[in-house]
Design a protein around this motif. Structure first.
Motif, short mmCIF file in Angstrom:
data_model
loop_
_atom_site.label_atom_id
_atom_site.label_comp_id
_atom_site.label_asym_id
_atom_site.label_seq_id
_atom_site.Cartn_x
_atom_site.Cartn_y
_atom_site.Cartn_z
N PRO A 151 0.82 -1.23 0.00
CA PRO A 151 0.00 0.00 0.00
C PRO A 151 0.84 1.27 0.00
CG PRO A 151 -0.87 -1.60 1.56
CD PRO A 151 0.46 -2.12 1.13
N THR A 152 1.90 1.28 0.81
CA THR A 152 2.77 2.46 0.87
C THR A 152 3.46 2.70 -0.47
OG1 THR A 152 3.18 1.98 3.20
CG2 THR A 152 4.65 3.55 2.14
N PHE A 153 3.96 1.64 -1.08
CA PHE A 153 4.65 1.76 -2.37
C PHE A 153 3.70 2.26 -3.46
CE2 PHE A 153 5.69 -0.32 -6.47
CZ PHE A 153 6.91 0.30 -6.73
N ILE A 154 2.50 1.67 -3.52
CA ILE A 154 1.55 2.04 -4.57
C ILE A 154 1.10 3.48 -4.42
CG2 ILE A 154 -0.75 1.60 -5.52
CD1 ILE A 154 1.29 -0.52 -6.25
N ILE A 155 0.72 3.87 -3.21
CA ILE A 155 0.15 5.21 -3.00
C ILE A 155 1.21 6.31 -3.06
CG2 ILE A 155 -1.04 6.68 -1.31
CD1 ILE A 155 -2.55 4.16 -0.39
#
Length: 386
Positions: free
Chosen positions: A150-154
């Motif tokens: 989630p952190t990487f995508i957002i």
């Protein structure tokens, strides 16, 4: 208090549940079918969790986690009831019951010392040591991926749509298909092939994720979805293989101790898995803090500084890749498969029928020594381990 209570109850369920394939049959193929069936249901459950979350997040439902929790609790209770009503244990023979009744009554301190001694003794089993390392490294690598995705995508791909990570995780439904294929490949090709297939695919997909960020792909979601399909196919095999290998590990211990200690091995695996389950999140949190990431970063992901983006991408990539690569290296020397288990089982059967250890065949000697890590002369002791 509620969380600790739930963890205790789940552990009480998991440990005997994990031993059921060993208890229900001695046949390699049937054990694989049993383990494959439960992992198929597990993969289906994983897909349901992320699919429901993705839908509720997309609908911007403020109670997304609560609703998902309620649904999963109902499924959990039904699954336990079905398992309880439709499984069986190895029948207790009069001789085994007599042995159990003859065992000395232990005080609490003696029981704790014996428990610790039993747990430590499992590490004398070479195949189990390898199996546990492969299991923990691969599952922790998978945890690292799930934690950081989630952190990487957002923040890096700048997906302003907050449901992107959950939608990509919902593609775990493809893991159901790979679980079905893995059950067949486990019988025909063995665990070493499955490990190589799964881990190699995951390493390639991790490169793909980072390239999407580095190359600034114009339509990232479509590309990420394709990469995630392959990741989830590999993840299904990653989760399937260790728990399909496990039912055969107690047979190696039986050769070493003449005991039936599947529960002890399941307890050790569960203990270490629970101990490492939070490690990925803990390490990821520390590394993110070191690069300047904080709670405000996710709230304003569009303006994430490039230095923090680079740090997130490195953490997201390096963590899973290092752990999965180590698991791949260890899996290359793993000897337990259908053929070696059959030789082991035949040797145990010969000894149980009164055969002499002096009459062991060269092949049986080699296989049992490779799997146990001990000279053949020290195996199958005169006295059964309690």
């Amino acid at each position: 208090i509620i969380y600790i209570a739930i963890e205790i109850v789940i552990a009480m369920i998991l440990i005997p549940w994990e031993t059921l394939p060993t208890e229900m049959t001695n046949d390699y193929k049937l054990r694989t079918v049993l383990s494959g069936s439960r992992m198929f249901i597990s993969a289906t459950g994983t897909a349901i969790v992320f699919a429901v979350l993705a839908i509720l997040k997309h609908m911007q439902n403020p109670n997304a986690y609560l609703i998902t929790g309620i649904i999963w609790t109902i499924i959990f209770v039904v699954a336990i009831f079905v398992s309880y009503r439709n499984t069986w244990e190895r029948p207790l023979t009069p001789e085994f019951i007599k042995e159990l009744e003859s065992r000395p009554q232990l005080t609490m301190s003696e029981m704790v010392r014996k428990m610790v001694s039993d747990y430590c003794s499992t590490f004398k089993n070479k195949a189990f040591r390898q199996h546990l390392c492969i299991y923990l490294l691969s599952f922790t690598g998978k945890d690292f991926y799930s934690t950081m995705l989630p952190t990487f995508i957002i923040c890096c791909i700048q997906g302003s749509q907050q449901d992107w990570p959950w939608t990509l995780q919902a593609l775990s439904a493809f893991g159901i298909l790979s679980t079905l294929a893995a059950a067949k490949l486990m019988i025909s090709h063995g665990p070493k092939f499955l490990y190589a297939l799964s881990y190699t695919t995951i390493l390639i997909t991790m490169v793909g994720y980072v390239l999407v960020w580095a190359l600034h792909i114009s339509n990232p979601f479509l590309v990420l979805a394709i990469i995630s399909v392959f990741y989830q196919l590999a993840r299904g095999i990653l989760e399937f293989t260790p728990w399909n290998v496990f039912p055969f590990v107690p047979d190696i211990d039986h050769m070493m101790t003449r005991g039936d200690r599947a529960g002890i091995y399941a307890a050790v695996m569960t203990f270490f898995r629970k101990s490492t389950g939070a490690v990925a999140s803990w390490i990821a949190g520390i590394l993110l803090a070191e690069i300047g990431f904080n709670s405000k970063t996710m709230l304003d992901a569009i303006t994430t500084p490039s230095t923090i983006q680079t740090g997130i991408a490195i953490i997201f990539f390096v963590g899973p890749v290092v752990l999965i690569a180590l698991a791949l290296i260890l899996s290359r020397s793993f000897k337990l498969n259908r053929q070696t288990h059959e030789i082991l089982k035949n040797e145990i059967s010969r000894l149980e029928q009164g055969g002499s250890k002096k009459d062991v065949s060269p092949e049986a000697r080699l296989v049992t020594e490779e799997l146990t890590g001990h000279p053949y002369e020290t195996l199958w002791p005169d006295k059964r381990s309690l």
